[in-house]
Each structure stands twice: as C-alpha cells, then as structure tokens.
Design an enzyme around this catalytic site. Structure first.
Site, PDB file in Angstrom:
ATOM      1  N   ASN A   1       1.223  -1.398   0.104  1.00  0.00           N
ATOM      2  CA  ASN A   1       0.251  -0.172   0.224  1.00  0.00           C
ATOM      3  C   ASN A   1       1.084   1.269   0.114  1.00  0.00           C
ATOM      4  O   ASN A   1       2.013   1.603  -0.457  1.00  0.00           O
ATOM      5  CB  ASN A   1      -1.196  -0.027   0.993  1.00  0.00           C
ATOM      6  CG  ASN A   1      -1.135  -0.151   2.528  1.00  0.00           C
ATOM      7  OD1 ASN A   1      -0.198  -1.242   2.787  1.00  0.00           O
ATOM      8  ND2 ASN A   1      -1.060   1.311   3.450  1.00  0.00           N
ATOM      9  N   ASP A   2       0.652   1.867   1.073  1.00  0.00           N
ATOM     10  CA  ASP A   2       0.996   3.724   0.769  1.00  0.00           C
ATOM     11  C   ASP A   2       2.582   3.818   0.615  1.00  0.00           C
ATOM     12  O   ASP A   2       3.122   2.684   0.826  1.00  0.00           O
ATOM     13  CB  ASP A   2       1.080   4.297   2.555  1.00  0.00           C
ATOM     14  CG  ASP A   2      -0.290   4.610   2.984  1.00  0.00           C
ATOM     15  OD1 ASP A   2      -1.035   3.721   2.117  1.00  0.00           O
ATOM     16  OD2 ASP A   2      -0.684   4.387   3.728  1.00  0.00           O
TER      17      ASP A   2
ATOM     18  N   PHE B   1       4.566   0.955  10.288  1.00  0.00           N
ATOM     19  CA  PHE B   1       3.992   2.305   9.169  1.00  0.00           C
ATOM     20  C   PHE B   1       4.379   3.122   8.834  1.00  0.00           C
ATOM     21  O   PHE B   1       5.903   3.144   8.886  1.00  0.00           O
ATOM     22  CB  PHE B   1       2.690   2.827  10.345  1.00  0.00           C
ATOM     23  CG  PHE B   1       1.502   1.377  10.838  1.00  0.00           C
ATOM     24  CD1 PHE B   1       2.003  -0.033  10.720  1.00  0.00           C
ATOM     25  CD2 PHE B   1       0.631   2.123  10.807  1.00  0.00           C
ATOM     26  CE1 PHE B   1       0.689  -1.023  10.800  1.00  0.00           C
ATOM     27  CE2 PHE B   1      -0.934   1.038  11.290  1.00  0.00           C
ATOM     28  CZ  PHE B   1      -0.746  -0.030  11.102  1.00  0.00           C
ATOM     29  N   SER B   2       3.518   3.713   8.218  1.00  0.00           N
ATOM     30  CA  SER B   2       4.466   4.889   7.306  1.00  0.00           C
ATOM     31  C   SER B   2       5.036   6.144   7.522  1.00  0.00           C
ATOM     32  O   SER B   2       5.571   6.158   9.070  1.00  0.00           O
ATOM     33  CB  SER B   2       2.823   5.776   6.405  1.00  0.00           C
ATOM     34  OG  SER B   2       1.851   4.796   5.177  1.00  0.00           O
TER      35      SER B   2
ATOM     36  N   ARG C   1       0.807   9.050  13.321  1.00  0.00           N
ATOM     37  CA  ARG C   1       1.000   8.284  12.715  1.00  0.00           C
ATOM     38  C   ARG C   1       1.618   9.233  11.531  1.00  0.00           C
ATOM     39  O   ARG C   1       0.923  10.130  10.360  1.00  0.00           O
ATOM     40  CB  ARG C   1       0.415   6.504  11.918  1.00  0.00           C
ATOM     41  CG  ARG C   1      -0.506   6.927  11.854  1.00  0.00           C
ATOM     42  CD  ARG C   1      -1.840   6.187  11.155  1.00  0.00           C
ATOM     43  NE  ARG C   1      -2.670   5.799  10.155  1.00  0.00           N
ATOM     44  CZ  ARG C   1      -3.810   6.390  11.301  1.00  0.00           C
ATOM     45  NH1 ARG C   1      -4.024   5.678  12.530  1.00  0.00           N
ATOM     46  NH2 ARG C   1      -5.062   5.975  11.200  1.00  0.00           N
TER      47      ARG C   1
ATOM     48  N   GLU D   1      -4.251  11.549   7.701  1.00  0.00           N
ATOM     49  CA  GLU D   1      -3.721  10.526   7.683  1.00  0.00           C
ATOM     50  C   GLU D   1      -2.357  11.064   6.093  1.00  0.00           C
ATOM     51  O   GLU D   1      -2.671  12.084   5.632  1.00  0.00           O
ATOM     52  CB  GLU D   1      -3.360   9.090   6.621  1.00  0.00           C
ATOM     53  CG  GLU D   1      -4.540   8.676   7.679  1.00  0.00           C
ATOM     54  CD  GLU D   1      -4.595   6.859   7.471  1.00  0.00           C
ATOM     55  OE1 GLU D   1      -4.428   5.888   8.761  1.00  0.00           O
ATOM     56  OE2 GLU D   1      -4.911   6.584   6.461  1.00  0.00           O
TER      57      GLU D   1
ATOM     58  N   TRP E   1      -8.912   1.456  -0.367  1.00  0.00           N
ATOM     59  CA  TRP E   1      -8.884   0.495   0.945  1.00  0.00           C
ATOM     60  C   TRP E   1     -10.371   0.034   1.113  1.00  0.00           C
ATOM     61  O   TRP E   1     -11.270   0.777   0.201  1.00  0.00           O
ATOM     62  CB  TRP E   1      -8.815   1.181   2.419  1.00  0.00           C
ATOM     63  CG  TRP E   1      -7.793   1.902   2.570  1.00  0.00           C
ATOM     64  CD1 TRP E   1      -7.438   2.865   2.487  1.00  0.00           C
ATOM     65  CD2 TRP E   1      -6.966   1.406   3.100  1.00  0.00           C
ATOM     66  NE1 TRP E   1      -6.043   3.302   3.141  1.00  0.00           N
ATOM     67  CE2 TRP E   1      -5.672   1.980   3.052  1.00  0.00           C
ATOM     68  CE3 TRP E   1      -6.445  -0.438   3.541  1.00  0.00           C
ATOM     69  CZ2 TRP E   1      -4.281   1.306   4.151  1.00  0.00           C
ATOM     70  CZ3 TRP E   1      -5.698  -1.222   3.658  1.00  0.00           C
ATOM     71  CH2 TRP E   1      -4.161  -0.145   3.800  1.00  0.00           C
TER      72      TRP E   1
END
Length: 475
Positions: free
Chosen positions: A37-38, A97-98, A159, A213, A296
C-alpha cells in the site's frame, strides 16, 4: 540482515516465482509478491531515486507492515532491493507504518511510525503509535535507532511522519486524531533524534474527516501546500466518492507562525484508485508525487494471482496562479515511447471504430473538438470493461469501469473544462488507466482488469470530431 528481514526475503523469493502476471504492471512499481500500500520514503540519494512502501511479504492481505524497497535511475525502471524494515523491536512490534526519508549528510535517514499495542489489539485504548528512526550509509542496509518521538498524551492515532529541512532545522508533520477530528501536528529538531512540539499545524473543520493520514508539507510558487489523506469525509454529489480521499489545501506559513489557509480542500485525483500520495524533490528541483493506485475496501482481483496493490506513475506537481494544484506525468515517461500509430483526424457519426487490437502498455493521446461535437456521448472504450467519455448532457468527462465478475462497477468524473478543445493523455498498463486532462487540469486514475484488449473510439447520438489521435507503445 536481521532474522525477520531474511525470513521476508525467503518468502518473497518463493512467492515471486509463483505469480500469475496477467495483470502485473510493466512500468509501474509493484511488490515482488504479497501486499503493497502507501508509498514511503521517496527520496533522491547518491544517484538513485528510492521508493519504499508499506508491504506485507507473506500474503496478499494487509498484515504486520514491513517496508519494501526499490530504486531507479529514471523513475520507471525499478530494481527491487531487500526489505528495509521489519516489525522486530519493542517500538514497532505490530508494524512499521508509513513515514518518509531524508538525506542527512552522507546518511539516508528513514523516519517512520512504530505501531504497537499494549494489551488487547481489539481496543484503540491500547494502541500507541510512536515515531522511529533508521539510518543507512549505503541506502540498502538500515540500522534501527529506535523511538525518537513518543505518542502525545491523550492520543492513540499519531502516524505517518513527513520530514524536511527548513534553514538549519528539521521539521516534521504527523497525522493525528482527537476523538472524531483529524489534524496535523508539527515538530522541530536539530538532529532528527530530539523533537520539540510546535503545536497543531492544521485541524479538520466540521465534515473534513476523523483522521488526516499521510500529511505532506512543501512550498510551490511561494505558497505552502498541505497535502493529506482525510478519512471520514462524506460523499457530496460528484465529490469524495471513494471511501477515503487525497487532496490539498494551500496557504501561507513560515517557522514560528501559524499556517493560514487560503483555499478550500481540493481533491488531487478523481478516479476510483488513488490514495496516500507522497512528494519529494528531484535533483532538478521538480516536486514529484507518487500515490497508491488502489483503494481501501475495494476488491483487488490480483490477490488471487499472488500480489496486491501498485503505485501510480510519478507526477510533477505545479501550482497555478489561482492556487490550484496540478499533476502531469513526469517527462521521463516520454523515453518509453515506441512506434507511434496515428489514427488520423476523423469525424465519428453515431458509430464505433476499433483503433487498436491490443491496448496494454500504451499512451493514448486524444484531442476532441468540443465545438464541432454534438454527440450525447463520445470517447474511447477498452472492450466492455472501461470507457472514458464526454457526457454532453451532464457536461462531464466520465471514467467508467464495468467488471461485475469482480464487483468493480461505477463511474468517476470531472466537469468539462471551459475550452474549445479537450486534450487527453491516457496511460494504460496491464491493470491500470491514468487520465490527464488538458495538461494537468484534472486527473482520473483507476484499476482495470481486462481479459481482452481491443480499444475503440465511439460517438453515440450525434457526431464527434477528433483534431488529433493516436498511441505510443510503451517499452
């Protein structure tokens, strides 16, 4: 190489040999196998563009996040490198995470979110997200430096740090959530290790989402652009039709002052699949952005083939005098062009014509004469599954996909520009289409899953005039 990274590499070697490549992209970046994903850590370092990404190497489902890694000389031909980060410390035991990457002297520094639960993961009350650092001298092997910023009191969702340098100081924006309100928080550091709270940079007004985000903050044309992905915005008419959005607000900021917003939130891409974009500076000063070409909770038919998710074409960002953010394919894509086929200018009158027997890795150019075109609908169609067309009654450009066998049906659209000609650049890869309207006025990007690949142009209930049309095979 750590034990968990070595384990991930072994899994990728095995799973990579088992892929069904019918929809696997030719010139977009996708993982060797498993879930992506990202985009993370987009950066230029010692002669290479580096792209990291959220990655689960063990399955095609989202899972404990690793950082996949690839590099390129030209943003198009990617060399896969070993997994850069795995969730193997107390600060990131439930996922890396990102985050982002910066060049600090002779080091490449990754700043990312450590995701962890203290207790049962079913409750956000037990969730803690902290910011972590890893560094590398060769851009391939990373030394974990641990946590550098703890979760602020009262927060649990905290995040996706994006770091940049302003003068002699490092700055970092982080996405956050307080109850049902999204925000972006700001921090400052002298050494990437000790961070000072500079307060809230921006907070969501009513209706603008419960979580912001993947924030990004940069300067274009003397203005500051806050790019982010709000979760929880409600669809309104043609706007905000996806589960989550990506967009920007433009304003003015300098260190020590508040960010003053000057224009309303603008969606970046109006297709079915574009999320979590991140930008970086190329060596020549261009601001380039890449997003996740998926959404998503949307079906991903490629999961049955051993992989899931891909990244968009790299796009150059510019800001107009009216403070509108525009995106165009980076100039490097033109080096892929092979064997141009001109379709010659023509008028279509209530008919469809096949112009390509096999449209797969292709750049299509079209210029429609809107003044001379009175058809109710006119455009291009890739078999029965995808249409890109002008709806003269609605006065909109519509991207439509129809794959009922996969549960992927629907439309996304933008208003027709107020110009006599409608110019389109359309990029096809094996499971994607990206549309650029009038040199950056709008973009629409979607995943597609054709089994046949004949491309038609059409006009129904009237005539349509093409000033220019044709296609390049992209190699």
């Amino acid at each position: 190489m750590t034990l968990l990274i070595d384990k991930a590499e072994q899994a990728l070697r095995v799973k990579g040999e088992q892929l069904n490549r019918r929809w696997y992209p030719e010139y977009h970046l996708a993982a060797r196998a498993g879930w992506m994903n990202d985009p993370n850590g987009l950066v230029w370092f010692e002669g290479w563009y580096h792209a990291f990404y959220q990655h689960h190497p063990y399955s095609t489902q989202w899972g404990p996040m690793h950082w996949g890694h690839a590099r390129s000389r030209d943003l198009l031909h990617w060399e896969h490198l070993p997994v850069a980060l795995a969730p193997e410390g107390p600060e990131d035991k439930d996922g890396c995470f990102s985050g982002s990457a910066v060049v600090n002297g002779n080091e490449l520094a990754l700043v990312y979110t450590g995701h962890k639960f203290h207790g049962c993961p079913a409750s956000d009350d037990n969730l803690y997200q902290v910011q972590c650092l890893a560094t590398s001298e060769d851009g391939i092997h990373f030394n974990r430096q641990g946590q550098v910023l703890d979760t602020p009191a009262g927060l649990h969702h905290f995040r996706d740090p994006k770091v940049w340098k302003e003068g002699e100081s490092w700055y970092m924006v982080v996405g956050a959530r307080t109850e049902d309100t999204g925000m972006v928080r700001l921090y400052r550091s002298e050494d990437l290790r000790h961070w000072h709270d500079e307060g809230v940079l921006a907070v969501a007004p009513q209706g603008m989402g419960f979580m912001w985000e993947c924030p990004d903050f940069f300067t274009l044309r003397g203005k500051q652009v806050l790019m982010f992905s709000p979760q929880g915005m409600q669809a309104e008419g043609y706007s905000n039709r996806n589960l989550f959005q990506s967009g920007s607000i433009v304003g003015h900021w300098q260190p020590g002052e508040n960010f003053v917003q000057e224009v309303a939130f603008q969606e970046l891409d109006h297709g079915h699949d574009f999320y979590a974009p991140q930008s970086f500076l190329a060596p020549d000063g261009r601001r380039i952005v890449i997003g996740w070409l998926a959404m998503w909770e949307s079906p991903m038919p490629e999961q049955r083939d051993g992989w899931a998710g891909m990244l968009s074409l790299p796009r150059e960002l510019t800001l107009t005098a009216e403070n509108r953010l525009q995106m165009r394919p980076v100039k490097e894509v033109e080096a892929m062009r092979q064997d141009f086929s001109s379709w010659s200018a023509q008028t279509l009158d209530n008919q469809a014509l096949c112009v390509m027997d096999h449209c797969e890795t292709t750049e299509v150019i079209l210029e429609w004469d809107r003044v001379g075109s009175d058809a109710e609908q006119y455009g291009i169609a890739l078999e029965e599954g995808m249409r890109l067309y002008v709806d003269n009654q609605a006065q909109r450009l519509i991207l439509e996909r129809h794959y009922p066998q996969f549960g992927l049906c629907g439309q996304r659209s933008v208003p027709l520009p107020q110009t006599a000609a409608l110019s389109l650049r359309v990029f096809f890869d094996k499971s994607s289409v990206e549309v650029f309207v009038n040199d950056g006025e709008a973009c629409l990007s979607s995943r597609i899953y054709p089994d046949q690949r004949k491309l038609h142009i059409f006009a129904w209930s009237g005539k349509a005039v093409l000033n220019e049309s044709g296609a390049w095979y992209l190699k």
